[in-house]
Design a protein around this motif. Structure first.
Motif, PDB file in Angstrom:
ATOM      1  N   TRP A 126       0.794  -1.412  -0.105  1.00 53.64           N
ATOM      2  CA  TRP A 126       0.012   0.051  -0.079  1.00 53.64           C
ATOM      3  C   TRP A 126       0.867   1.395  -0.088  1.00 53.64           C
ATOM      4  CZ3 TRP A 126      -0.875  -4.099   3.070  1.00 53.64           C
ATOM      5  CH2 TRP A 126      -1.882  -4.846   2.765  1.00 53.64           C
ATOM      6  N   GLU A 127       0.807   2.204  -1.099  1.00 55.00           N
ATOM      7  CA  GLU A 127       1.662   3.347  -1.211  1.00 55.00           C
ATOM      8  C   GLU A 127       0.648   4.688  -1.078  1.00 55.00           C
ATOM      9  OE1 GLU A 127       5.513   4.828  -3.468  1.00 55.00           O
ATOM     10  OE2 GLU A 127       4.358   3.020  -4.074  1.00 55.00           O
ATOM     11  N   ALA A 128       0.960   5.619  -0.338  1.00 55.52           N
ATOM     12  CA  ALA A 128       0.264   6.871  -0.434  1.00 55.52           C
ATOM     13  C   ALA A 128       0.361   7.639  -1.714  1.00 55.52           C
ATOM     14  CB  ALA A 128       0.787   7.715   0.734  1.00 55.52           C
ATOM     15  N   ASP A 129      -0.929   8.236  -2.235  1.00 54.70           N
ATOM     16  CA  ASP A 129      -0.657   8.819  -3.622  1.00 54.70           C
ATOM     17  C   ASP A 129       0.050  10.029  -3.218  1.00 54.70           C
ATOM     18  OD1 ASP A 129      -2.189   6.928  -4.736  1.00 54.70           O
ATOM     19  OD2 ASP A 129      -4.064   7.896  -4.354  1.00 54.70           O
ATOM     20  N   SER A 130       0.082  10.633  -2.182  1.00 54.89           N
ATOM     21  CA  SER A 130       0.810  11.995  -1.967  1.00 54.89           C
ATOM     22  C   SER A 130       1.098  12.241  -0.379  1.00 54.89           C
ATOM     23  CB  SER A 130      -0.182  13.367  -2.187  1.00 54.89           C
ATOM     24  OG  SER A 130      -1.494  13.227  -1.615  1.00 54.89           O
TER      25      SER A 130
END
Length: 222
Positions: free
Chosen positions: A94-98
């Motif tokens: 899971w990776e944050a968009d910003s």
């Protein structure tokens, strides 16, 4: 002057005890911690932020004997998977968009996925990798007594059979028992957290009052 030095030494000592009494760092956890063989389980990955900077990405390694199925989308985060040579999902990321959607200091976030448990009872370990905005990585891959332990789910033998759609078939009594076990586990976990928090607060209050009492005693002797 001597009294002042003694007072300073005692305050330093009590300050050290005070900080040691504070709660230990929260860990990355995967729940539930108990399930049954071949069950299609919904797992929740809880990611706390222990540093003064945000967490931007999290990777969970799927155990070889666990069959990953799907994930629940999280707004502001993208989810990707990698597979092994047998096209079996090996990791979920899971990776944050910003920066705005990253997990800020003092916050936590829960990511959810669904998977089928192994056929044999035993413990399964969830290795996790937590990425921070400064490029550092915390690897939650150690044993239970390690500084950075991975989360464990204990898989017990189930009497129910599971079809290809993830539906379990068994007696109503067995189903009720399993539901009761999950409910009891959730309640026990909640009560454990509440008890830990209360004990921690009481310990801190006791230490602070002890320090105040000692300071007042030295002031009166002057």
């Amino acid at each position: 002057m001597i009294h002042n030095k003694k007072l300073l030494s005692l305050l330093v000592a009590f300050a050290a005890v005070f900080f040691l009494a504070l709660p230990v760092s929260a860990h990355v956890t995967v729940n539930p911690t108990q399930s049954t063989t071949e069950a299609w389980e919904t797992y929740e990955v809880r990611i706390p932020v222990e540093k003064d900077i945000a967490t931007t990405k999290v990777t969970i390694k799927i155990p070889e004997n666990v069959e990953y199925k799907m994930y629940e989308p999280v707004a502001g985060w993208k989810t990707t998977t990698t597979t092994d040579d047998n096209d079996k999902v090996a990791t979920v990321t899971w990776e944050a968009d910003s920066e705005e959607t990253a997990i800020k200091p003092g916050e936590y976030r829960v990511f959810t996925f669904r998977a089928q448990n192994p056929k044999e009872p035993g413990d399964i370990a969830w290795d996790a990798f937590q990425y921070y905005a400064d490029g550092s990585i915390v690897e939650w891959t150690g044993d239970s007594d390690a500084e950075l332990p991975h989360s464990i789910t204990s898989i017990a033998q189930s009497n129910a059979t599971v079809d290809s759609h993830g539906h379990s078939h068994g007696t109503d009594e067995a189903t009720d028992d399993t539901a009761d076990d999950h409910h009891a586990t959730d309640e026990d976990t909640e009560h454990s957290h509440e008890g830990t928090n209360i004990n921690t607060i009481l310990s801190i209050i006791a230490i602070v009052l002890s320090v105040v009492a000692i300071v007042l005693t030295f002031i009166r002797k002057k």
